[in-house]
Design an enzyme around this catalytic site. Structure first.
Site, PDB file in Angstrom:
ATOM      1  N   GLY A 218       0.811  -1.205   0.000  1.00 35.93           N
ATOM      2  CA  GLY A 218       0.000   0.000   0.000  1.00 35.93           C
ATOM      3  C   GLY A 218       0.848   1.259   0.000  1.00 35.93           C
ATOM      4  N   SER A 219       0.337   2.296   0.632  1.00 38.32           N
ATOM      5  CA  SER A 219       0.978   3.609   0.543  1.00 38.32           C
ATOM      6  C   SER A 219       2.317   3.703   1.259  1.00 38.32           C
ATOM      7  CB  SER A 219       0.032   4.682   1.083  1.00 38.32           C
ATOM      8  OG  SER A 219      -1.091   4.818   0.236  1.00 38.32           O
ATOM      9  N   THR A 220       2.672   2.711   2.089  1.00 41.46           N
ATOM     10  CA  THR A 220       4.010   2.741   2.687  1.00 41.46           C
ATOM     11  C   THR A 220       5.079   2.671   1.601  1.00 41.46           C
ATOM     12  OG1 THR A 220       4.047   0.323   2.997  1.00 41.46           O
ATOM     13  CG2 THR A 220       3.243   1.670   4.828  1.00 41.46           C
TER      14      THR A 220
END
Length: 489
Positions: A218-220
């Site tokens: 995801g956005s990590t």
């Protein structure tokens, strides 16, 4: 000598020669094969003929041994807080073998390792039973407990690393298992083992989620995309991009990608885009950099490495070769992008360590029964994904996320914290509940002693409330606080 006696003598001589050849064949040529043969019960009997050496955390054993009366395996393994430590220790079972550190360091723990030859010789001369050596880990007991308690009843994993050395400070899974439950050979041991198998428990408690389960990050992963952008020289953290909101994915006949929340993502700078986790900016950045450049940067952080040994081998985290729209989505941690919890902790650790990634490890040293060190780990630089200058820019961006962005729940008073939230979609048409991620590091005047990655795979939280900031960030915060408290004491 008459002929019949001579023939008998020759025949007996040939038998003796054949016996000597057979004996030497077994003792020298096939020795290793027979020693490792699973049907050779003598090896197993010898392994459990004396107490095993211990696995050590913070100077204290987290394992032990107890007598097994009434059978030829004299001792069986015991574990202290087995559920807490099994992702590290693995198990040593009389009936089901061993894995993880118990397997990799079995010769040290049983005392059979060649490096313990002197100790074995002394024991033999003095008539003492053979003793095993100890495996001293890098784990921090308070950090491990904080991660375990932080996950609560949720399914997920946590990994924490010392960025300056690569030492793994915490490695936690939920659900977990107690290796003591099947360490012996009784009926109850067999039942406990059977109950833990995936076919009988779909939650698969014996899966090492921190090391061997991959998830869409995801956005990590936007931290990696930002690193690629900075290293390319085409982006700077405070220079505005040219990114539409919503963003039209390339080669998709106008399929649009939007952002969560009402944030200033249109034409946002990379710093603002990371602060508010703008999908549009980082998907566009990944597309403009291209699949080859994205793979190159991801691999510098450890992706696509099939042989990452800690010493327990971690699953391969994958940034794939793909087409333009898929590469754009992979740049925000979706599509076929997959990462272990350890891998994302490595990303945070490299940023915190001014761009230098140290190889992660869980064993500090091996010691003989007399406590002499027979092997000592030396920290090893794995790569330099980004320059020191760009790493400091990434720190500025990640610290803004925690101070004024999506990661404020990870704030620690009087401590500088950098982080990145992530909510990763998964399942066909994203029908399943998303994964909640958070990666972070804590920084003091003496540097950064800890970097953490936490992922919550499932919990009893409502789907609309699942977010990295709500579920994963508080866990990472508690682990960082535990490490910081240890440094002060």
């Amino acid at each position: 000598m008459n002929k019949p006696l001579r023939n008998i003598a020759i025949f007996c001589g040939l038998l003796i020669v054949a016996l000597l050849i057979r004996d030497n064949w077994l003792q020298f040529v096939r020795a290793d094969e027979l020693k490792t043969d699973p049907d050779n019960r003598r090896v197993a009997i010898a392994r459990y003929a004396q107490p095993r050496g211990n696995i050590i955390v913070d100077g204290k054993p987290i394992t032990g041994s107890t007598e097994s009366p009434g059978q030829d395996f004299k001792y069986k393994r015991t574990y202290k807080d087995g559920d807490l430590w099994s992702p590290v220790t693995g198990y040593a079972s009389q009936a089901f073998g061993a894995n993880h550190l118990e397997s990799l360091y079995d010769p040290i723990l049983t005392g059979d390792d060649d490096r313990l030859f002197f100790n074995r010789t002394i024991d033999m001369l003095t008539g003492k039973p053979q003793k095993g050596g100890n495996v001293v880990t890098t784990l921090d007991a308070k950090a491990q407990k904080a991660a375990y308690d932080g996950l609560g009843d949720a399914k997920g994993a946590v990994a924490a690393i010392d960025p300056s050395t690569g030492a793994i400070l915490a490695l936690v899974n939920k659900p977990s298992y107690d290796p003591s439950a099947f360490a012996g050979m009784s009926k109850s041991d067999s039942q406990a083992w059977s109950k833990l198998q995936k076919k009988n428990d779909p939650d698969d408690p014996m899966l090492n989620r921190a090391l061997r389960q991959t998830y869409p990050p995801g956005s990590t992963f936007k931290v990696v995309t930002a690193a690629a952008g900075l290293e390319s020289g085409k982006y700077d953290i405070d220079k505005r991009t040219t990114t539409d909101d919503p963003y039209k994915l390339p080669d998709t006949a106008g399929r649009e990608l939007g952002n969560d929340g009402n944030h200033p993502c249109e034409n946002a700078t990379p710093k603002v885009a990371l602060q508010w986790s703008c999908n549009t900016v980082f998907a566009d950045m990944s597309d403009k950099l291209g699949n080859e450049k994205m793979i190159e940067m991801a691999e510098k952080f450890g992706f696509n490495d099939k042989k990452l040994d800690t010493p327990v081998r971690a699953a391969e985290s994958v940034y794939p070769e793909d087409n333009r729209p898929q590469n754009a989505m992979a740049g925000i941690g979706q599509a076929s992008n997959r990462a272990t919890t350890l891998q994302m902790a490595m990303v945070a650790a490299a940023v915190a360590n001014d761009g230098k990634l140290m190889k992660p490890y869980t064993v500090d040293k091996l010691v003989a029964p007399n406590l002499d060190t027979v092997w000592q780990h030396q920290p090893d630089e794995m790569s330099q994904p980004v320059s020191s200058e760009n790493a400091q820019k990434l720190q500025d961006m990640m610290e803004e996320v925690v101070e004024n962005g999506t990661g404020t729940t990870a704030q620690i008073p009087d401590v500088t914290v950098g982080g990145k939230t992530g909510t990763a979609q998964h399942g066909e048409d994203n029908k399943d509940n998303p994964y909640a991620w958070f990666i972070s590091y804590a920084k003091t005047d003496d540097g950064s002693p800890v970097a953490v990655a936490a992922v919550v795979e499932s919990s009893d939280t409502l789907r609309d409330d699942i977010a990295g900031s709500k579920l994963a960030a508080p866990i990472a915060k508690s682990v960082m606080q535990a490490v910081l408290a240890d440094k002060k004491s």
